[in-house]
Write an enzyme that holds these catalytic residues in place. Sequence first.
Site, mmCIF file in Angstrom:
data_model
loop_
_atom_site.group_PDB
_atom_site.id
_atom_site.type_symbol
_atom_site.label_atom_id
_atom_site.label_comp_id
_atom_site.label_asym_id
_atom_site.label_seq_id
_atom_site.Cartn_x
_atom_site.Cartn_y
_atom_site.Cartn_z
ATOM 1 N N VAL A 260 0.903 -1.219 0.257
ATOM 2 C CA VAL A 260 0.123 -0.034 0.059
ATOM 3 C C VAL A 260 0.776 1.334 -0.072
ATOM 4 O O VAL A 260 1.748 1.397 0.768
ATOM 5 C CB VAL A 260 -0.997 -0.029 1.376
ATOM 6 C CG1 VAL A 260 -1.719 1.376 1.321
ATOM 7 C CG2 VAL A 260 -2.008 -1.125 1.077
ATOM 8 N N GLU A 261 0.403 2.286 -0.976
ATOM 9 C CA GLU A 261 1.161 3.253 -1.251
ATOM 10 C C GLU A 261 2.706 3.215 -1.658
ATOM 11 O O GLU A 261 3.808 3.877 -1.390
ATOM 12 C CB GLU A 261 1.259 4.189 0.338
ATOM 13 C CG GLU A 261 -0.085 4.946 0.442
ATOM 14 C CD GLU A 261 -0.035 5.619 1.876
ATOM 15 O OE1 GLU A 261 1.200 6.238 2.111
ATOM 16 O OE2 GLU A 261 -1.077 5.692 2.533
ATOM 17 N N GLY A 262 2.895 2.274 -2.217
ATOM 18 C CA GLY A 262 4.193 1.668 -2.753
ATOM 19 C C GLY A 262 4.829 0.760 -1.811
ATOM 20 O O GLY A 262 4.558 0.820 -0.460
#
Length: 286
Positions: A260-262
Site C-alpha cells: 500500500v502506497e508503494g
Amino acid sequence: VAGVVGLGLNLSDATSLIGSDCVVSKHPVTGELGVVASFKKRYITLAPVAGVVGLGLNLSDPEGLLGGSGDEGFTVALLERGHEGLRMGPRHIPLNAAFMNGTVEGEDVWIPMSSILGGQERCGFGWNMFVECLAEGRGVSLPAGSIGAARSVVAGVGAYSRVRKQFRVPIAEFGGIQEAMAKAGSDGLITIAGGDVMNAIVDNHEAPMVISSVMKQNCTERGRRIVECGMDIAAGSAICRGDKNYLGNAYMSLPIAITVEGANIMTRSFQIIGQGLTRCHPHMSD
C-alpha cells in the site's frame, strides 16, 4: 448522496504523477475557468465502491489563466463517481483478499475550479493536503492489521501448539516452537505499543508523515514475520486450504499491506529517509 460516501485516493503509487496531468483552461461553452485533466491510475483503494475520488494532478498553466490566484504544481480535485468522463473500476482481485481495489481513469475530463480542493487559491498546494490525509490512514489502519495478525497467531497458534503432539509430546514443549512463539509474541507486543502511540498522536489532531511511515514500514514487516512464524508452527495444517485453515489467507495477503502506497522499499527510502532527512536537516529545506 444519502448515507456514508466512501472516498478513494489516487496516490497508491505515492511517488508517481505519470498519467495525471491537467491544464488550466476555460470551458468552451460557458467560459468558466477550470482544468482539463487526463489520468490513468491502476491500483486505487476503494475505487470499485467509492462515491467520491480524490485525484492528485500535476497542474500546469501555460496561458497564465490563474492570474496570480493559485499556482502550478500538485493539485487535488474531488470528483463524484458520476462525473462526466470519469471511469472508476473494474475491481482487481489482490491475492484473493476481500480488499476493494480498482482503476480510476479519464481522458480530457473537464473539472471546474469548484471541484478543486480549496478552490482556485489552493491550486498547487495539493501535496500538503495529501500528506496530512494519508499520514493518519497509513499510521493507523496498516499497523492495526499487524496487531490483528499478532493476536490471531499468538492465540490460535499458541493453543494449537499445546494440542498438537509429536512423539506423544505437545509441540509447545519443543525449543524450536518456543523460539518461534517468542518471536511472534515479542513482535506482537511491539506493534501493539506502536499502535497505541500512533493512535494517541492522531487523537491529538496531529498527522506526522515520517512517524506514520515508520509505523507502516515497521509494523507491516513485523506482521509479516509474525504470520510466517505462525505458518512454521502450524505447518501442514496451515498450507492445506480449507474451512479450518485460519492462516493461509492471512499469509497469502501479506504483500497487500506491504505494498500500500508503494512497497516498503519506497516507504523506507523515500518517506522515512528522504522526508525525514529533509525535515531534520538544519539547512536542506531552506
